[in-house]
Write a protein that holds these residues in place. Structure first.
Motif, mmCIF file in Angstrom:
data_model
loop_
_atom_site.group_PDB
_atom_site.id
_atom_site.type_symbol
_atom_site.label_atom_id
_atom_site.label_comp_id
_atom_site.label_asym_id
_atom_site.label_seq_id
_atom_site.Cartn_x
_atom_site.Cartn_y
_atom_site.Cartn_z
ATOM 1 N N THR A 156 10.840 64.713 54.335
ATOM 2 C CA THR A 156 9.932 63.109 55.177
ATOM 3 C C THR A 156 10.337 62.444 53.436
ATOM 4 O OG1 THR A 156 9.130 64.208 56.751
ATOM 5 C CG2 THR A 156 8.480 61.799 56.085
ATOM 6 N N ILE A 157 9.608 63.224 52.597
ATOM 7 C CA ILE A 157 9.655 62.911 51.784
ATOM 8 C C ILE A 157 10.841 62.211 50.763
ATOM 9 C CG2 ILE A 157 9.731 63.934 49.055
ATOM 10 C CD1 ILE A 157 6.584 65.294 50.022
ATOM 11 N N THR A 158 12.241 63.454 51.042
ATOM 12 C CA THR A 158 13.645 63.272 50.169
ATOM 13 C C THR A 158 13.898 62.045 51.472
ATOM 14 O OG1 THR A 158 14.040 66.189 50.501
ATOM 15 C CG2 THR A 158 15.686 64.389 50.430
ATOM 16 N N TYR A 159 13.968 61.817 52.806
ATOM 17 C CA TYR A 159 14.528 60.251 53.325
ATOM 18 C C TYR A 159 13.608 59.338 52.753
ATOM 19 C CZ TYR A 159 16.044 63.585 56.926
ATOM 20 O OH TYR A 159 17.627 64.475 56.801
ATOM 21 N N ARG A 160 12.301 59.121 52.546
ATOM 22 C CA ARG A 160 11.618 58.259 51.308
ATOM 23 C C ARG A 160 12.381 57.668 50.383
ATOM 24 N NH1 ARG A 160 5.380 59.039 53.899
ATOM 25 N NH2 ARG A 160 6.137 58.602 55.979
ATOM 26 N N THR A 161 12.188 58.458 50.055
ATOM 27 C CA THR A 161 13.191 58.745 48.069
ATOM 28 C C THR A 161 14.131 58.015 48.144
ATOM 29 O OG1 THR A 161 11.514 61.085 47.406
ATOM 30 C CG2 THR A 161 13.659 59.912 45.864
ATOM 31 N N THR A 162 14.980 58.600 48.728
ATOM 32 C CA THR A 162 16.061 57.641 49.178
ATOM 33 C C THR A 162 16.339 56.190 49.426
ATOM 34 O OG1 THR A 162 17.084 59.860 49.951
ATOM 35 C CG2 THR A 162 18.744 58.228 50.407
ATOM 36 N N ALA A 163 15.516 56.174 50.762
ATOM 37 C CA ALA A 163 15.517 54.691 51.128
ATOM 38 C C ALA A 163 14.721 53.794 49.689
ATOM 39 C CB ALA A 163 14.751 54.866 53.114
ATOM 40 N N LEU A 164 13.560 54.370 49.527
ATOM 41 C CA LEU A 164 13.525 53.879 48.127
ATOM 42 C C LEU A 164 13.659 53.367 47.171
ATOM 43 C CD1 LEU A 164 10.221 52.096 46.876
ATOM 44 C CD2 LEU A 164 10.075 54.496 45.919
ATOM 45 N N PHE A 165 14.943 54.267 46.711
ATOM 46 C CA PHE A 165 15.629 54.425 45.728
ATOM 47 C C PHE A 165 17.129 53.266 46.141
ATOM 48 C CE2 PHE A 165 20.249 55.523 44.336
ATOM 49 C CZ PHE A 165 20.390 54.918 42.896
ATOM 50 N N TYR A 193 13.917 57.850 41.465
ATOM 51 C CA TYR A 193 15.262 57.664 41.359
ATOM 52 C C TYR A 193 15.126 58.829 40.973
ATOM 53 C CZ TYR A 193 19.370 56.760 37.702
ATOM 54 O OH TYR A 193 20.595 56.780 37.485
ATOM 55 N N VAL A 194 14.766 59.607 39.722
ATOM 56 C CA VAL A 194 14.638 61.347 39.888
ATOM 57 C C VAL A 194 14.783 62.276 41.151
ATOM 58 C CG1 VAL A 194 13.975 62.967 38.087
ATOM 59 C CG2 VAL A 194 13.771 61.019 37.870
ATOM 60 N N GLY A 195 13.812 61.999 41.761
ATOM 61 C CA GLY A 195 13.921 62.545 42.992
ATOM 62 C C GLY A 195 15.583 62.312 44.116
ATOM 63 N N PHE A 196 15.518 60.870 44.048
ATOM 64 C CA PHE A 196 16.991 60.663 44.533
ATOM 65 C C PHE A 196 18.233 61.372 44.125
ATOM 66 C CE2 PHE A 196 20.793 58.638 45.034
ATOM 67 C CZ PHE A 196 21.355 58.201 46.261
ATOM 68 N N MET A 197 18.864 61.514 42.856
ATOM 69 C CA MET A 197 19.742 62.172 42.022
ATOM 70 C C MET A 197 19.413 63.755 42.133
ATOM 71 S SD MET A 197 21.141 59.763 40.714
ATOM 72 C CE MET A 197 22.304 60.289 39.355
ATOM 73 N N LYS A 198 18.549 64.299 42.423
ATOM 74 C CA LYS A 198 17.960 66.024 42.367
ATOM 75 C C LYS A 198 18.509 65.570 43.873
ATOM 76 C CE LYS A 198 14.538 67.216 39.198
ATOM 77 N NZ LYS A 198 13.093 67.156 39.041
ATOM 78 N N ALA A 199 18.118 64.993 44.874
ATOM 79 C CA ALA A 199 18.337 65.146 46.673
ATOM 80 C C ALA A 199 19.658 65.498 46.616
ATOM 81 C CB ALA A 199 17.236 64.263 47.206
ATOM 82 N N VAL A 200 20.619 64.632 45.478
ATOM 83 C CA VAL A 200 22.181 64.669 45.776
ATOM 84 C C VAL A 200 22.630 65.343 45.025
ATOM 85 C CG1 VAL A 200 22.409 62.008 46.147
ATOM 86 C CG2 VAL A 200 22.594 62.596 44.427
ATOM 87 N N GLY A 201 22.296 66.659 43.849
ATOM 88 C CA GLY A 201 23.260 67.239 43.602
ATOM 89 C C GLY A 201 22.797 68.175 42.175
ATOM 90 N N TYR A 202 22.172 66.400 42.018
ATOM 91 C CA TYR A 202 21.920 66.381 39.985
ATOM 92 C C TYR A 202 21.019 67.694 39.645
ATOM 93 C CZ TYR A 202 25.574 62.420 39.682
ATOM 94 O OH TYR A 202 26.555 61.978 39.668
ATOM 95 N N TYR A 216 24.281 59.391 31.731
ATOM 96 C CA TYR A 216 22.741 59.519 30.404
ATOM 97 C C TYR A 216 22.213 58.085 31.094
ATOM 98 C CZ TYR A 216 25.199 62.231 28.346
ATOM 99 O OH TYR A 216 25.732 63.671 27.386
ATOM 100 N N SER A 217 21.222 57.776 31.375
ATOM 101 C CA SER A 217 20.540 56.715 32.020
ATOM 102 C C SER A 217 19.244 56.544 31.271
ATOM 103 C CB SER A 217 19.316 56.972 33.102
ATOM 104 O OG SER A 217 21.166 56.713 34.350
ATOM 105 N N ILE A 218 19.062 55.258 30.730
ATOM 106 C CA ILE A 218 16.955 54.686 30.387
ATOM 107 C C ILE A 218 16.971 53.766 31.511
ATOM 108 C CG2 ILE A 218 16.219 53.479 29.032
ATOM 109 C CD1 ILE A 218 18.302 53.605 26.272
ATOM 110 N N TYR A 219 15.348 54.866 31.903
ATOM 111 C CA TYR A 219 14.361 54.071 32.169
ATOM 112 C C TYR A 219 13.446 53.337 32.171
ATOM 113 C CZ TYR A 219 12.162 53.718 37.022
ATOM 114 O OH TYR A 219 11.410 53.457 38.694
ATOM 115 N N VAL A 220 13.018 52.976 32.305
ATOM 116 C CA VAL A 220 11.794 51.980 32.085
ATOM 117 C C VAL A 220 11.517 50.713 32.987
ATOM 118 C CG1 VAL A 220 10.827 49.711 30.601
ATOM 119 C CG2 VAL A 220 12.744 51.668 29.340
ATOM 120 N N SER A 221 9.943 51.169 33.227
ATOM 121 C CA SER A 221 9.554 49.883 33.724
ATOM 122 C C SER A 221 8.111 49.906 33.332
ATOM 123 C CB SER A 221 9.047 50.716 35.429
ATOM 124 O OG SER A 221 8.142 51.931 34.794
#
Length: 158
Positions: free
Chosen positions: A3-12, A77-86, A117-122
């Motif tokens: 559920t967390i993975t799906y929510r993270t993916t949907a949020l991304f 964002y980081v969770g999504f990237m980990k979920a797809v294998g990075y 590489y990415s720069i992430y700012v909020s």
């Protein structure tokens, strides 16, 4: 856990892909709007939406969200990237956006032998949360390692 993975993916998908869904094919965008500032898109770049610009080896996009509706952290964002294998490495860094100091992260994504590489700012902007993502094919070390157009939006604090 699923559920967390799906929510993270949907949020991304909501955060970063919603702008692309509404882009019109064949429509040339010659200026973008960043934090109430209108900027011309250089001939060497392409704007896919009013909130995203891409160059030869980089792309930058930003989105605005109501406070409380979307998290202002990079965790989804980081969770999504980990979920797809990075594999993800993170380094905190200080940046300037419109002469305002903000904390962000330099993220390294590792997949087999390739790194990106990415720069992430909020940050809060006009009672909203602005999320900015700059993707590069080289590790950003300082302002001279940032593309010219990008320096109009974000710079390293020196």
């Amino acid at each position: 856990m699923k559920t967390i993975t799906y929510r993270t993916t949907a949020l991304f998908l909501l955060l970063f892909l919603n702008q692309r869904l509404f882009a019109q094919e064949g429509f040339i965008i010659d200026s973008v709007s960043f934090c109430s500032l209108t900027m011309a898109v250089p001939d060497t770049c392409v704007a896919k939406t009013k909130h995203s610009v891409a160059g030869k080896d980089w792309s930058i996009e930003w989105s605005y969200h109501n406070k409380g509706r979307y998290p202002s952290t990079k965790r989804p964002y980081v969770g999504f990237m980990k979920a797809v294998g990075y594999k993800v490495k993170e380094k905190k860094a200080q940046f300037l956006i419109h002469n305002k100091q903000v904390q962000g992260s330099i993220l390294t994504f590792i997949d087999d032998d390739k790194e990106s590489y990415s720069i992430y700012v909020s940050m809060p902007v006009n009672k909203q949360i602005m999320i900015l993502l700059l993707s590069l094919n080289h590790y950003p070390v300082n302002n001279s390692s940032l593309p010219g157009f990008v320096k109009k939006i974000i710079q390293f604090k020196q």
